[in-house]
Design a protein around this motif. Structure first.
Motif, PDB file in Angstrom:
ATOM      1  N   SER A   1       0.821  -1.208   0.000  1.00  0.00           N
ATOM      2  CA  SER A   1       0.000   0.000   0.000  1.00  0.00           C
ATOM      3  C   SER A   1       0.861   1.267   0.000  1.00  0.00           C
ATOM      4  O   SER A   1       0.461   2.295   0.510  1.00  0.00           O
ATOM      5  CB  SER A   1      -0.910   0.017   1.220  1.00  0.00           C
ATOM      6  N   LEU A   2       2.045   1.165  -0.591  1.00  0.00           N
ATOM      7  CA  LEU A   2       2.971   2.298  -0.573  1.00  0.00           C
ATOM      8  C   LEU A   2       2.396   3.489  -1.331  1.00  0.00           C
ATOM      9  O   LEU A   2       1.960   3.355  -2.474  1.00  0.00           O
ATOM     10  CB  LEU A   2       4.295   1.884  -1.197  1.00  0.00           C
ATOM     11  N   VAL A   3       2.395   4.636  -0.679  1.00  0.00           N
ATOM     12  CA  VAL A   3       2.036   5.900  -1.305  1.00  0.00           C
ATOM     13  C   VAL A   3       3.341   6.624  -1.616  1.00  0.00           C
ATOM     14  O   VAL A   3       4.203   6.744  -0.749  1.00  0.00           O
ATOM     15  CB  VAL A   3       1.173   6.764  -0.368  1.00  0.00           C
ATOM     16  N   GLN A   4       3.486   7.083  -2.836  1.00  0.00           N
ATOM     17  CA  GLN A   4       4.724   7.759  -3.218  1.00  0.00           C
ATOM     18  C   GLN A   4       4.417   9.149  -3.721  1.00  0.00           C
ATOM     19  O   GLN A   4       3.408   9.387  -4.380  1.00  0.00           O
ATOM     20  CB  GLN A   4       5.468   6.939  -4.279  1.00  0.00           C
ATOM     21  N   GLY A   5       5.324  10.066  -3.390  1.00  0.00           N
ATOM     22  CA  GLY A   5       5.113  11.446  -3.788  1.00  0.00           C
ATOM     23  C   GLY A   5       6.402  12.118  -4.192  1.00  0.00           C
ATOM     24  O   GLY A   5       7.500  11.606  -3.947  1.00  0.00           O
ATOM     25  N   TRP A   6       6.253  13.260  -4.833  1.00  0.00           N
ATOM     26  CA  TRP A   6       7.367  14.125  -5.213  1.00  0.00           C
ATOM     27  C   TRP A   6       7.198  15.477  -4.523  1.00  0.00           C
ATOM     28  O   TRP A   6       6.116  16.062  -4.550  1.00  0.00           O
ATOM     29  CB  TRP A   6       7.410  14.330  -6.731  1.00  0.00           C
ATOM     30  N   PHE A   7       8.271  15.932  -3.946  1.00  0.00           N
ATOM     31  CA  PHE A   7       8.330  17.254  -3.353  1.00  0.00           C
ATOM     32  C   PHE A   7       9.518  17.988  -3.962  1.00  0.00           C
ATOM     33  O   PHE A   7      10.403  17.375  -4.540  1.00  0.00           O
ATOM     34  CB  PHE A   7       8.520  17.156  -1.831  1.00  0.00           C
TER      35      PHE A   7
ATOM     36  N   ALA B   1       9.415  10.718  -2.054  1.00  0.00           N
ATOM     37  CA  ALA B   1       9.028  10.327  -0.700  1.00  0.00           C
ATOM     38  C   ALA B   1       8.030   9.186  -0.755  1.00  0.00           C
ATOM     39  O   ALA B   1       7.351   8.996  -1.761  1.00  0.00           O
ATOM     40  CB  ALA B   1       8.427  11.519   0.035  1.00  0.00           C
ATOM     41  N   ALA B   2       7.945   8.440   0.352  1.00  0.00           N
ATOM     42  CA  ALA B   2       7.020   7.314   0.398  1.00  0.00           C
ATOM     43  C   ALA B   2       6.572   7.050   1.825  1.00  0.00           C
ATOM     44  O   ALA B   2       7.264   7.382   2.785  1.00  0.00           O
ATOM     45  CB  ALA B   2       7.668   6.055  -0.186  1.00  0.00           C
TER      46      ALA B   2
ATOM     47  N   TYR C   1       9.778   7.921   4.343  1.00  0.00           N
ATOM     48  CA  TYR C   1      11.024   7.617   3.640  1.00  0.00           C
ATOM     49  C   TYR C   1      11.271   8.669   2.560  1.00  0.00           C
ATOM     50  O   TYR C   1      10.337   9.096   1.874  1.00  0.00           O
ATOM     51  CB  TYR C   1      10.943   6.223   3.004  1.00  0.00           C
ATOM     52  N   TRP C   2      12.557   9.017   2.414  1.00  0.00           N
ATOM     53  CA  TRP C   2      12.936  10.061   1.469  1.00  0.00           C
ATOM     54  C   TRP C   2      14.154   9.645   0.675  1.00  0.00           C
ATOM     55  O   TRP C   2      15.047   8.959   1.192  1.00  0.00           O
ATOM     56  CB  TRP C   2      13.246  11.353   2.209  1.00  0.00           C
TER      57      TRP C   2
END
Length: 126
Positions: A31-37, A96-97, A115-116
C-alpha cells in the motif's frame, strides 16, 4: 525499511522537458504511497505530485497541465514527467514514500512521509 533512489535531474532551458524517476527497494509495502516534493533555496519543501497505491495520481495546482506522474507497479518506480519547464521550477526534487493511508491535506505534507530519497537537482535556465 524502504530505500528510494531518484534520477533524471539536470539542466534544461525554459520550455524544455525532463523526466525524473524514483525507484523503491527494500521492504516495499503493497500500500505504498509515493510522492514528489521540491525545495528551492530559501523556500519550504512543497508538494508537487503523488501516486496512491491504486495508481490514482494527483498534482499540485502549480504544475497542472505541465507535469505528469505515474507508477510502474511491477518495478515499484514512480516517474515524474515535466514539460514546459519554467525557471520557477528550479529546485531539488525529492521522492518520498509512506506505507500509511493518507487523506486530505496530509497528502501534501512532508511530515506525512516516512522515507525520502537523496534528492536530484533540476535547474531551468531562462
Amino acid at each position: 525499511q524502504v530505500q528510494l533512489v531518484e534520477s533524471g535531474g539536470g539542466l534544461v532551458q525554459a520550455g524544455g522537458s525532463l523526466t525524473l524517476s524514483c525507484a523503491a527497494s527494500g521492504r516495499t509495502f503493497s500500500s505504498l504511497v509515493q510522492g514528489w516534493f521540491r525545495q528551492a533555496p530559501g523556500k519550504e519543501r512543497e508538494f508537487v505530485a503523488g501516486v496512491a497505491a491504486n495508481g490514482y495520481s494527483y498534482l499540485a495546482d502549480s504544475v497542472q497541465g505541465r507535469f505528469t506522474v505515474y507508477k510502474d507497479a511491477i518495478k515499484n518506480t514512480v516517474f515524474l514527467q515535466m514539460a514546459s519547464l519554467e525557471p520557477e521550477d528550479t529546485a531539488i526534487y525529492y521522492c518520498a514514500a509512506t506505507p500509511n493511508f493518507l487523506r486530505g491535506s496530509s497528502t501534501f505534507t512532508p511530515d506525512s512521509y516516512d522515507y525520502w530519497g537523496q534528492g536530484t537537482q533540476v535547474t531551468v535556465s531562462s
